[in-house]
Design a protein around this motif. Sequence first.
Motif, PDB file in Angstrom:
ATOM      1  N   ASN A 280       2.490  23.456  53.809  1.00 27.43           N
ATOM      2  CA  ASN A 280       3.533  22.625  53.208  1.00 27.43           C
ATOM      3  C   ASN A 280       2.967  21.287  52.762  1.00 27.43           C
ATOM      4  O   ASN A 280       2.093  20.731  53.413  1.00 27.43           O
ATOM      5  CB  ASN A 280       4.665  22.376  54.209  1.00 27.43           C
ATOM      6  N   ARG A 281       3.476  20.820  51.664  1.00 22.81           N
ATOM      7  CA  ARG A 281       3.138  19.494  51.149  1.00 22.81           C
ATOM      8  C   ARG A 281       1.633  19.266  50.993  1.00 22.81           C
ATOM      9  O   ARG A 281       1.100  18.257  51.438  1.00 22.81           O
ATOM     10  CB  ARG A 281       3.775  18.414  52.011  1.00 22.81           C
ATOM     11  N   LEU A 282       0.980  20.232  50.384  1.00 25.27           N
ATOM     12  CA  LEU A 282      -0.427  20.066  50.051  1.00 25.27           C
ATOM     13  C   LEU A 282      -0.526  18.928  49.042  1.00 25.27           C
ATOM     14  O   LEU A 282       0.246  18.855  48.098  1.00 25.27           O
ATOM     15  CB  LEU A 282      -0.944  21.377  49.442  1.00 25.27           C
ATOM     16  N   THR A 283      -1.459  17.999  49.255  1.00 23.47           N
ATOM     17  CA  THR A 283      -1.612  16.835  48.388  1.00 23.47           C
ATOM     18  C   THR A 283      -2.517  17.124  47.210  1.00 23.47           C
ATOM     19  O   THR A 283      -2.274  16.678  46.096  1.00 23.47           O
ATOM     20  CB  THR A 283      -2.238  15.662  49.185  1.00 23.47           C
ATOM     21  N   LEU A 284      -3.590  17.871  47.477  1.00 28.77           N
ATOM     22  CA  LEU A 284      -4.638  18.040  46.475  1.00 28.77           C
ATOM     23  C   LEU A 284      -5.296  19.406  46.608  1.00 28.77           C
ATOM     24  O   LEU A 284      -5.541  19.871  47.717  1.00 28.77           O
ATOM     25  CB  LEU A 284      -5.703  16.945  46.669  1.00 28.77           C
ATOM     26  N   LEU A 285      -5.586  19.987  45.469  1.00 28.44           N
ATOM     27  CA  LEU A 285      -6.366  21.213  45.381  1.00 28.44           C
ATOM     28  C   LEU A 285      -7.664  20.839  44.664  1.00 28.44           C
ATOM     29  O   LEU A 285      -7.615  20.240  43.591  1.00 28.44           O
ATOM     30  CB  LEU A 285      -5.579  22.238  44.560  1.00 28.44           C
ATOM     31  N   VAL A 286      -8.793  21.147  45.282  1.00 26.46           N
ATOM     32  CA  VAL A 286     -10.104  20.892  44.673  1.00 26.46           C
ATOM     33  C   VAL A 286     -10.724  22.257  44.432  1.00 26.46           C
ATOM     34  O   VAL A 286     -10.931  23.011  45.384  1.00 26.46           O
ATOM     35  CB  VAL A 286     -11.007  20.052  45.613  1.00 26.46           C
TER      36      VAL A 286
ATOM     37  N   ASN B 150       3.658  18.970  40.693  1.00 27.94           N
ATOM     38  CA  ASN B 150       3.344  17.725  41.404  1.00 27.94           C
ATOM     39  C   ASN B 150       2.058  17.791  42.218  1.00 27.94           C
ATOM     40  O   ASN B 150       1.595  16.773  42.720  1.00 27.94           O
ATOM     41  CB  ASN B 150       4.504  17.324  42.317  1.00 27.94           C
ATOM     42  N   LEU B 151       1.501  18.993  42.361  1.00 28.08           N
ATOM     43  CA  LEU B 151       0.270  19.151  43.122  1.00 28.08           C
ATOM     44  C   LEU B 151      -0.910  18.653  42.282  1.00 28.08           C
ATOM     45  O   LEU B 151      -1.093  19.068  41.148  1.00 28.08           O
ATOM     46  CB  LEU B 151       0.069  20.624  43.500  1.00 28.08           C
ATOM     47  N   LYS B 152      -1.672  17.728  42.830  1.00 26.70           N
ATOM     48  CA  LYS B 152      -2.853  17.204  42.144  1.00 26.70           C
ATOM     49  C   LYS B 152      -3.965  18.244  42.214  1.00 26.70           C
ATOM     50  O   LYS B 152      -4.135  18.904  43.250  1.00 26.70           O
ATOM     51  CB  LYS B 152      -3.335  15.904  42.789  1.00 26.70           C
ATOM     52  N   VAL B 153      -4.726  18.374  41.120  1.00 31.38           N
ATOM     53  CA  VAL B 153      -5.827  19.336  41.072  1.00 31.38           C
ATOM     54  C   VAL B 153      -7.071  18.666  40.498  1.00 31.38           C
ATOM     55  O   VAL B 153      -7.017  18.087  39.414  1.00 31.38           O
ATOM     56  CB  VAL B 153      -5.462  20.571  40.211  1.00 31.38           C
ATOM     57  N   PHE B 154      -8.164  18.752  41.259  1.00 36.17           N
ATOM     58  CA  PHE B 154      -9.464  18.295  40.781  1.00 36.17           C
ATOM     59  C   PHE B 154     -10.312  19.536  40.497  1.00 36.17           C
ATOM     60  O   PHE B 154     -10.382  20.436  41.328  1.00 36.17           O
ATOM     61  CB  PHE B 154     -10.194  17.454  41.825  1.00 36.17           C
ATOM     62  N   ILE B 155     -10.958  19.539  39.342  1.00 37.20           N
ATOM     63  CA  ILE B 155     -11.851  20.621  38.955  1.00 37.20           C
ATOM     64  C   ILE B 155     -13.285  20.186  39.258  1.00 37.20           C
ATOM     65  O   ILE B 155     -13.668  19.056  38.960  1.00 37.20           O
ATOM     66  CB  ILE B 155     -11.716  20.917  37.437  1.00 37.20           C
TER      67      ILE B 155
END
Length: 122
Positions: free
Chosen positions: A50-56, A79-84
């Motif tokens: 729940n409430r994951l802030t960031l996906l890398v 709303n989920l931030k994603v860094f590639i």
Amino acid sequence: MKIMVVDDEQDVQLLFRQKFRRELKQDQIKLYFAFSAEEALEYLQSQLINRLTLLVTDINMPGMNGLEMLKVVKNNYPNLKVFIITAYDDEFNYLTAKQYGADGYITKPIEFDKLKEKILNL
């Protein structure tokens, strides 16, 4: 702050745990790992996290790649931030990542000081 790292290379888990040792110890962040885009999407769909802030995520993975996953994530979890993260810094991947809504684009080798700064400023 809950962060999921998606990469098909298992040693990435050890690397992230080592580089974020202090933040983990101080409970500033929690790290989760998925070894494929499909596994990461299953986690998100089952709401185990729940409430994951960031996906890398890495781009190059067998099966669904990181850019394809980025598109699915941004369509379903805007709303989920994603860094590639990529080892191949080419303009096509960068432009595709931006078009699909990436919040960050990082080339390997990862400069963890810069990555930490970006993460802690979210």
